[in-house]
Design an enzyme around this catalytic site. Structure first.
Site, PDB file in Angstrom:
ATOM      1  N   ILE A  28      39.845  45.217  40.462  1.00 62.66           N
ATOM      2  CA  ILE A  28      40.236  45.193  39.050  1.00 62.66           C
ATOM      3  C   ILE A  28      40.109  43.771  38.542  1.00 62.66           C
ATOM      4  O   ILE A  28      40.646  42.834  39.138  1.00 62.66           O
ATOM      5  CB  ILE A  28      41.693  45.662  38.870  1.00 62.66           C
ATOM      6  N   THR A  29      39.422  43.576  37.421  1.00 62.97           N
ATOM      7  CA  THR A  29      39.344  42.253  36.807  1.00 62.97           C
ATOM      8  C   THR A  29      40.371  42.156  35.681  1.00 62.97           C
ATOM      9  O   THR A  29      40.663  43.139  34.997  1.00 62.97           O
ATOM     10  CB  THR A  29      37.937  41.962  36.248  1.00 62.97           C
ATOM     11  N   GLY A  30      40.919  40.943  35.519  1.00 66.50           N
ATOM     12  CA  GLY A  30      41.889  40.735  34.456  1.00 66.50           C
ATOM     13  C   GLY A  30      43.238  41.321  34.803  1.00 66.50           C
ATOM     14  O   GLY A  30      43.609  42.386  34.310  1.00 66.50           O
ATOM     15  N   GLY A  35      49.430  42.240  31.098  1.00 68.53           N
ATOM     16  CA  GLY A  35      48.187  42.835  30.633  1.00 68.53           C
ATOM     17  C   GLY A  35      47.976  44.215  31.220  1.00 68.53           C
ATOM     18  O   GLY A  35      48.675  44.647  32.147  1.00 68.53           O
ATOM     19  N   GLY A 153      26.054  50.846  48.363  1.00 67.95           N
ATOM     20  CA  GLY A 153      25.498  50.688  49.697  1.00 67.95           C
ATOM     21  C   GLY A 153      24.063  50.197  49.647  1.00 67.95           C
ATOM     22  O   GLY A 153      23.372  50.322  48.637  1.00 67.95           O
ATOM     23  N   TYR A 195      33.985  40.204  18.520  1.00 65.10           N
ATOM     24  CA  TYR A 195      34.691  41.110  19.428  1.00 65.10           C
ATOM     25  C   TYR A 195      33.993  42.460  19.459  1.00 65.10           C
ATOM     26  O   TYR A 195      33.759  43.039  20.535  1.00 65.10           O
ATOM     27  CB  TYR A 195      36.140  41.271  18.973  1.00 65.10           C
TER      28      TYR A 195
END
Length: 330
Positions: A28-30, A35, A153, A195
Site C-alpha cells: 500500500i502506498t501512502g 489518511g 511473475g 488534480y
C-alpha cells in the site's frame, strides 16, 4: 453485483471477504496516520494477511501506522518502505528493494493510494513534472512497472494479482493535457484542473494495465473513495481552496457538484478500497480496467469519456514512458 451501498464501511466488507484477505501479501502506498491508506491497512490487518508492506515518503509515519497495526493484529508481519513518488531515482531505489525481497515471492495486491490534492503554489517534481501529475500518476506508473514481476511473475506461470489505483471523481475537472501537462510551467496553473488531470491519469493507467496484462493474470481497476474531509489529503485547504473547486465545477457545467458535499467517514471511505482489492466480482473479465465508486462498478455511460477512452490510455502510456525514460513492453 452486491448489496453494499455508499454508507457501507470497510469493516463490514473486510469481514465478508475475510477468507480472501487471509494469506495475501499487500503493498500500500501512502500510509501516513490520518489518511485512507493507513485506515485501509489497519482495517484489513484484522483478517490475517500474510504481509503488509507500508510504503510512504516519510518512513517514520509509516512506522506509526505499523505500530497501530501491531496493536490490533500483532501476528501480522508488517514492513515499511521508503517511497518518494516525486523522485524517480528514489522510486527506482524503492522498487529495487521490493524486487530483492526473498519472501514473499509474489505480491498479490498493490494499492496505489498515495496522492496530493490541489497543491499551491505551483511546484514540480525532481524531474520537473507538475507535482500532482508527477506524484499521483508518473511516480506510481514507474513504481508499478518496475515491480511487475512481483505481481505477475517472470516465468509466465498462471497467477492472479491486482493493481488498485485510487483515483477520484475529481477526474471530472481535467483531461490529460498531452501537449502541456506542466501548465506552461505554471503560468496557466489551476490546482483543481491539475488534480483532475492526475486523477484521470490514474483511471487511464488502470485501463492500460488491464489491456496489456489481463492474459498474464493481472487485474487493475481505479476507484473514487468518496469525499472524506477529515483526512490529511485536504488538511492544507481552507474555505477559499474549496471555493476554487466550486468555481471550476461551475465553469465546466458540473451542476451535480454545485451543492454541498455529502461526506463519508474514513472507514466508509476505505470500503471501496477493500471491495476493489478483494471482491470476486472484480475477477470478471468485463470488469478489468473499470472504475468504481460506493462499492460498485460504474457503467461506461456513468464515466466521462476522457476517463475511459482506450486511445487516450495508449497515449498516456507512451507519454509516461517518455517522462520516465524507459519503455515497458508487455
Amino acid at each position: 453485483m452486491s448489496s453494499y451501498t455508499r454508507e457501507t464501511d470497510g469493516d463490514q466488507i473486510a469481514s465478508d471477504l475475510s477468507s480472501t484477505i487471509k494469506g495475501k501479501s499487500i503493498l500500500i502506498t501512502g500510509v501516513s496516520p490520518g489518511g485512507l491508506g493507513a485506515e485501509f491497512a489497519i482495517t484489513i490487518s484484522k483478517h490475517f494477511p500474510r504481509l503488509l508492506i507500508l510504503a510512504g515518503r516519510d518512513v517514520k509515519k509509516a512506522e506509526q501506522t505499523a505500530a497501530k497495526i501491531a496493536e490490533v493484529a500483532p501476528t501480522v508481519e508488517v514492513r515499511t518502505l521508503k517511497l518518494d513518488l516525486a523522485s524517480q531515482s528514489q522510486v527506482r531505489e524503492a522498487a529495487q528493494e521490493v524486487n530483492a525481497y526473498k519472501e514473499p515471492g509474489y505480491i498479490d495486491v498493490l494499492v496505489n493510494n498515495a496522492g496530493i490534492m490541489a497543491t499551491m503554489p505551483y511546484t514540480q517534481t525532481v524531474e520537473r513534472i507538475e507535482s500532482q501529475f508527477g506524484t499521483n500518476h508518473i511516480g506510481h506508473f514507474l513504481f508499478t512497472n518496475l515491480i511487475m514481476e512481483k505481481l505477475i511473475g517472470a516465468d509466465g506461470s498462471a497467477r492472479t494479482a491486482r493493481v488498485v489505483n485510487v483515483s477520484s471523481d475529481g477526474y471530472r475537472l481535467g483531461h490529460v493535457r498531452f501537449d502541456d501537462w506542466n501548465f506552461d510551467n505554471g503560468t496557466t496553473y489551476n490546482p483543481w484542473r491539475a488534480y483532475g488531470q492526475s486523477k484521470t491519469a490514474n483511471m487511464l493507467f488502470s485501463r492500460s494495465l488491464a489491456a496489456k496484462l489481463a492474459d498474464r493474470g493481472l487485474i487493475s481497476v481505479s476507484l473514487h473513495p468518496g469525499v472524506i474531509l477529515d483526512t490529511n489529503l485536504s488538511g492544507h485547504l481552507d474555505a477559499s481552496g474549496f471555493q476554487g473547486l466550486l468555481e471550476v465545477d461551475r465553469q465546466q457545467g458540473n451542476r451535480k457538484y454545485w451543492g454541498p458535499f455529502k461526506g463519508k467517514t474514513p472507514l466508509q471511505g476505505v470500503s471501496t478500497h477493500v471491495f476493489a482489492s478483494f471482491h470476486d466480482s472484480i475477477m470478471l473479465t468485463n470488469n478489468n480496467g473499470v472504475y468504481l465508486e460506493d462499492n460498485r462498478v460504474f457503467r461506461p455511460e456513468e464515466v466521462l469519456t476522457w476517463g475511459r477512452d482506450d486511445i487516450e490510455a495508449q497515449k498516456l502510456w507512451k507519454l509516461s514512458e517518455e517522462l520516465v525514460g524507459e519503455k515497458f513492453l508487455y
